[in-house]
Write an enzyme that holds these catalytic residues in place. Structure first.
Site, PDB file in Angstrom:
ATOM      1  N   ARG A   1       0.853  -1.202   0.000  1.00  0.00           N
ATOM      2  CA  ARG A   1       0.000   0.000   0.000  1.00  0.00           C
ATOM      3  C   ARG A   1       0.884   1.245   0.000  1.00  0.00           C
ATOM      4  O   ARG A   1       0.600   2.230  -0.651  1.00  0.00           O
ATOM      5  CB  ARG A   1      -0.959   0.023   1.200  1.00  0.00           C
TER       6      ARG A   1
ATOM      7  N   TYR B   1     -17.394  16.381 -14.306  1.00  0.00           N
ATOM      8  CA  TYR B   1     -17.733  14.957 -14.379  1.00  0.00           C
ATOM      9  C   TYR B   1     -18.726  14.589 -13.265  1.00  0.00           C
ATOM     10  O   TYR B   1     -18.594  15.044 -12.122  1.00  0.00           O
ATOM     11  CB  TYR B   1     -16.442  14.132 -14.240  1.00  0.00           C
TER      12      TYR B   1
ATOM     13  N   ASP C   1      -8.619  18.282 -14.177  1.00  0.00           N
ATOM     14  CA  ASP C   1      -8.913  16.928 -14.628  1.00  0.00           C
ATOM     15  C   ASP C   1      -8.504  16.878 -16.095  1.00  0.00           C
ATOM     16  O   ASP C   1      -9.132  17.498 -16.946  1.00  0.00           O
ATOM     17  CB  ASP C   1     -10.410  16.637 -14.437  1.00  0.00           C
TER      18      ASP C   1
ATOM     19  N   LYS D   1      -9.587   5.892 -19.204  1.00  0.00           N
ATOM     20  CA  LYS D   1      -9.968   6.383 -20.537  1.00  0.00           C
ATOM     21  C   LYS D   1      -8.771   6.326 -21.493  1.00  0.00           C
ATOM     22  O   LYS D   1      -8.239   5.259 -21.703  1.00  0.00           O
ATOM     23  CB  LYS D   1     -10.554   7.792 -20.401  1.00  0.00           C
TER      24      LYS D   1
HETATM   25  C1  LIG Z   1     -14.392   8.717 -16.188  1.00  0.00           C
HETATM   26  C2  LIG Z   1     -14.004  10.035 -15.694  1.00  0.00           C
HETATM   27  C3  LIG Z   1     -13.701  10.239 -14.339  1.00  0.00           C
HETATM   28  C4  LIG Z   1     -13.816   9.145 -13.305  1.00  0.00           C
HETATM   29  O1  LIG Z   1     -12.889   8.126 -13.499  1.00  0.00           O
HETATM   30  P1  LIG Z   1     -13.145   6.598 -13.079  1.00  0.00           P
HETATM   31  O2  LIG Z   1     -11.913   5.925 -13.539  1.00  0.00           O
HETATM   32  O3  LIG Z   1     -14.393   6.151 -13.778  1.00  0.00           O
HETATM   33  O4  LIG Z   1     -13.327   6.569 -11.605  1.00  0.00           O
HETATM   34  C5  LIG Z   1     -13.293  11.501 -13.955  1.00  0.00           C
HETATM   35  N1  LIG Z   1     -13.211  12.525 -14.837  1.00  0.00           N
HETATM   36  C6  LIG Z   1     -13.504  12.358 -16.138  1.00  0.00           C
HETATM   37  C7  LIG Z   1     -13.391  13.527 -17.063  1.00  0.00           C
HETATM   38  C8  LIG Z   1     -13.909  11.124 -16.609  1.00  0.00           C
HETATM   39  O5  LIG Z   1     -14.218  10.981 -17.906  1.00  0.00           O
END
Ligand SMILES: *Cc1c(COP(=O)(O)O)cnc(C)c1O
Length: 392
Positions: free
Chosen positions: A51, A103, A175, A200
């Site tokens: 961890r 998001y 983000d 993604k």
């Molecule tokens: C999918 C997404 C998230 C969240 O990520 P997870 O891996 O699903 O927890 C946060 N910000 C954006 C822009 C996203 O597309």
């Protein structure tokens, strides 16, 4: 971290972990051990417990730190784990300024969870610097950006927001999921924390959930490390390896998908069944110039609006190539319906106020031929138009 003069395309492959120092293996070894034998009573090794630190996870953390131009990277079990852990840098009584089309999971974290711990928030149109400036309060400690935003691809002037934040002693988070360091490096613009859903584009194959956070400042890095270790939402080693493998092809995937996205966006703007196309690569997009100035490309996600829910339903039922699903940033094209997916929990009136209508579709362009995708859209839109003619 080594400063290199290579382009990101090369750095994705030739980083510190291009081969294993011990064996020469050209793929990062997966280290499953949860604990590590210590050499002696008072001599402790680099790793003690997974961890707190694990060699496979560390390889990914170092890779993303280098790509983003940071000093420390942190890998989490999902994008939301990365984002939620970074929010723990805040304390009771702090206030967040956050982009209104953030998001959905981040929206939920801020409005349903952090508020219970005495952290308040104001949603703003982050593209409007004046609106942001007038909403800064004495206890505002964080300005949270997402650019381009989801699902309307609004572009925030990162540099403008960073200046406002620095003048008011606030942290800034970006983000960076939609563009990745291949196209946008917020730390270079003075941002404090870069966040990713590596689920993604970074991993890119719809086969792993992962999140990343990157910082440049050493003290902030130490605080974030403590939070990662305390909260414990770390990324597993198999998943860290999958992200590392996906990242090797990030540049070519994004380049190809962005090229197709522009072709498709241009084609959609000329189609009579499409009311509006949202894509920062179109010169008609209000954020076009800012996007060009702060990023190396507009990315591979676009949205478009049909007349209403009925037209959208017919389109979705007739389109054949993309998967119809939540998520984005994969090798296969993904078509999403925000009104019933990412923004289903938002009251209709709120949704409409933000431009997320019942006719809005988001399209994440994959690696299929753009020509095939356009042909597929064309036949589905023909069905939409022929039905519209029957109903009127
Ligand atoms: C999918 C997404 C998230 C969240 O990520 P997870 O891996 O699903 O927890 C946060 N910000 C954006 C822009 C996203 O597309």
């Amino acid at each position: 971290m080594t400063e290199s003069n290579y382009s990101i395309q090369t750095n994705l492959l030739h980083n510190k972990h291009k081969f294993d120092q011990k064996t020469g293996a050209v793929s990062v070894p997966i280290q499953h051990a949860s604990t590590f034998h210590q050499a002696s009573f008072d001599e402790f090794g680099e790793f003690d417990y997974s961890r707190s630190g694990n060699p496979t996870r560390q390889a990914l953390e170092e890779a993303i730190a280098e790509l983003e131009g940071g000093t420390r990277g942190f890998a989490f079990s999902s994008g939301m784990a990365a984002i939620s852990t970074a929010f723990l840098l805040l304390s009771q009584g702090d206030h967040i300024l956050i982009t209104e089309d953030v998001y959905g999971g981040t929206y939920r974290m801020v409005t349903d969870v952090l508020n219970r711990f005495g952290i308040t928030y104001t949603f703003v149109d982050m593209t409007n610097l004046h609106e942001v400036a007038t909403n800064i309060q004495p206890n505002t400690k964080l300005i949270y950006m997402e650019t381009p935003s989801n699902p309307l691809l609004k572009v925030t002037d990162i540099d403008g927001i960073v200046k406002l934040a620095k003048a008011n002693n606030c942290l800034t988070f970006v983000d960076n999921t939609f563009l990745t360091p291949a196209l946008q490096r917020p730390l270079d613009l003075g941002v404090d924390v870069v966040l990713h859903s590596a689920t993604k584009f970074l991993a890119g194959h719809s086969d792993v959930l992962a999140g990343l956070a990157v910082v440049k400042d050493e003290e902030l890095g130490n605080r974030l490390y403590k939070l990662q270790n305390s909260f414990g939402a770390v990324l597993g080693v198999q998943d860290a390896w999958l992200v590392l493998r996906g990242m090797k092809t990030l540049f070519v995937r994004l380049e190809q998908s962005s090229k197709s996205a522009l072709e498709i966006a241009n084609w959609l703007t000329k189609h009579s069944a499409i009311e509006k196309v949202y894509y920062p690569g179109l010169s008609s997009h209000p954020g076009f110039e800012i996007q060009k100035g702060q990023a190396d490309g507009p990315g591979a996600v676009l949205s478009f609006r049909l007349k209403d829910e009925q037209s959208t339903r017919i389109f979705v039922e007739n389109v054949k190539i993309p998967v119809f699903a939540v998520s984005l940033g994969a090798v296969e094209s993904i078509l999403s319906y925000p009104a019933k997916m990412s923004h289903a929990a938002m009251p209709r009136e709120e949704r409409y106020k933000r431009g997320i209508t019942d006719g809005l579709l988001r399209f994440s362009v994959g690696l299929e031929s753009a020509e095939d995708l356009i042909k597929d859209f064309e036949q589905a839109l023909e069905k939409v138009e022929s039905t519209e003619k029957i109903t009127f």
